[in-house]
Design an enzyme around this catalytic site. Sequence first.
Site, short mmCIF file in Angstrom:
data_model
loop_
_atom_site.label_atom_id
_atom_site.label_comp_id
_atom_site.label_asym_id
_atom_site.label_seq_id
_atom_site.Cartn_x
_atom_site.Cartn_y
_atom_site.Cartn_z
N LYS A 53 0.84 -1.21 0.00
CA LYS A 53 0.00 0.00 0.00
C LYS A 53 0.87 1.25 0.00
CE LYS A 53 -3.75 -2.44 2.33
NZ LYS A 53 -4.43 -2.76 3.59
N GLN A 97 -4.75 -1.58 9.66
CA GLN A 97 -4.64 -2.89 9.05
C GLN A 97 -5.26 -3.94 9.97
OE1 GLN A 97 -3.62 -3.53 5.96
NE2 GLN A 97 -3.84 -5.74 6.16
N ASP A 120 -11.05 2.59 3.94
CA ASP A 120 -11.52 1.20 3.77
C ASP A 120 -13.04 1.15 3.56
OD1 ASP A 120 -9.49 -0.78 3.92
OD2 ASP A 120 -9.25 -0.46 6.07
N1 GUN Z 1 -6.85 -7.00 6.14
C1 GUN Z 1 -7.21 -7.78 5.10
N2 GUN Z 1 -7.87 -7.05 4.18
C2 GUN Z 1 -7.95 -5.78 4.65
C3 GUN Z 1 -8.51 -4.58 4.16
O1 GUN Z 1 -9.09 -4.51 3.07
N3 GUN Z 1 -8.36 -3.48 4.95
C4 GUN Z 1 -7.74 -3.53 6.15
N4 GUN Z 1 -7.66 -2.42 6.85
N5 GUN Z 1 -7.20 -4.64 6.64
C5 GUN Z 1 -7.30 -5.75 5.89
#
Ligand code: GUN
Length: 286
Positions: A53, A97, A120
């Site tokens: 990311k 996360q 998100d």
């Molecule tokens: N962990 C696995 N997928 C995601 C996601 O799309 N967003 C976040 N914040 N954590 C994750």
Amino acid sequence: MSEIINGKEVARALRESLAARVVELDKKYGRTPNLVVILVGDDPGSVSYVTGKAKAATEIGIRNTTIRRPDTITQDELLELIAELNADDDVDGILVQLPLPKHINEHYVIQAIAPEKDVDAFHPNNVGHMWLREPMLIPCTPKGIIKLLKESGTELSGKEVVVVGRSNIVGQPVAKLLLNENATVTVAHSRTANLGEVTRRADVLVVAIGKERFITADMIKPGAVVIDVGVNRDSRTGKLCGDVDFEEAQHVASKITPVPGGVGPMTIACLMENTVECFENRVNKR
Ligand code: GUN
């Protein structure tokens, strides 16, 4: 043999267009979008996602910081950190996360993020707006899946779509977005009776169940479009693999996403798009 839906390429094109958009925003507002990612602990999968990311953000010109905290952080300390970022006018997007350590309640953490910075789109306000079809942030993986289907020229209106998996992050929101595209949507899951019969009805099959080789060729209608959201370790080879038995399925499907290189890169690109959207919504509100 089926056509491979190249998520890497579609994601690259989206990232390029976002980079150009960020240049324009910088000219107009004298500031670029700013994303803060919070990573608790050192789970290798989460570290790898967060690194991906940050790299994508930097390439696009999105300012970004990853704040790392040990998995001994208390829930109150994490909530305090989020409150500081909410109050910081120079922060446009906040991502925590997941998963979080067991002593921290994920729901409280998600609800603590200011909805206008929730890249998100997991906050209940954003979830509600999406279900009511009000223009708002769309969660990244479902958004990426819809873009991939559209890019690949897949007709959705009036089609039978089966989503396998009912998670808050993927299965349920993607089902709603597909319904918005006028598809006839069935949500199947691990307890669905005669699952193969259900999946064989699908013109478009979206699989997000998190089990390697869960969908075999006999569960796919010949000519179906298959979207594989799974990210698993192949127990035979140790390599990344999806939820669909790709080797077999590619002889039955008309189009199929690979793992890696399908949905995964789209999720990251859509996260970048959401960060830019959060920035634009915030500057336009002033
Ligand atoms: N962990 C696995 N997928 C995601 C996601 O799309 N967003 C976040 N914040 N954590 C994750």
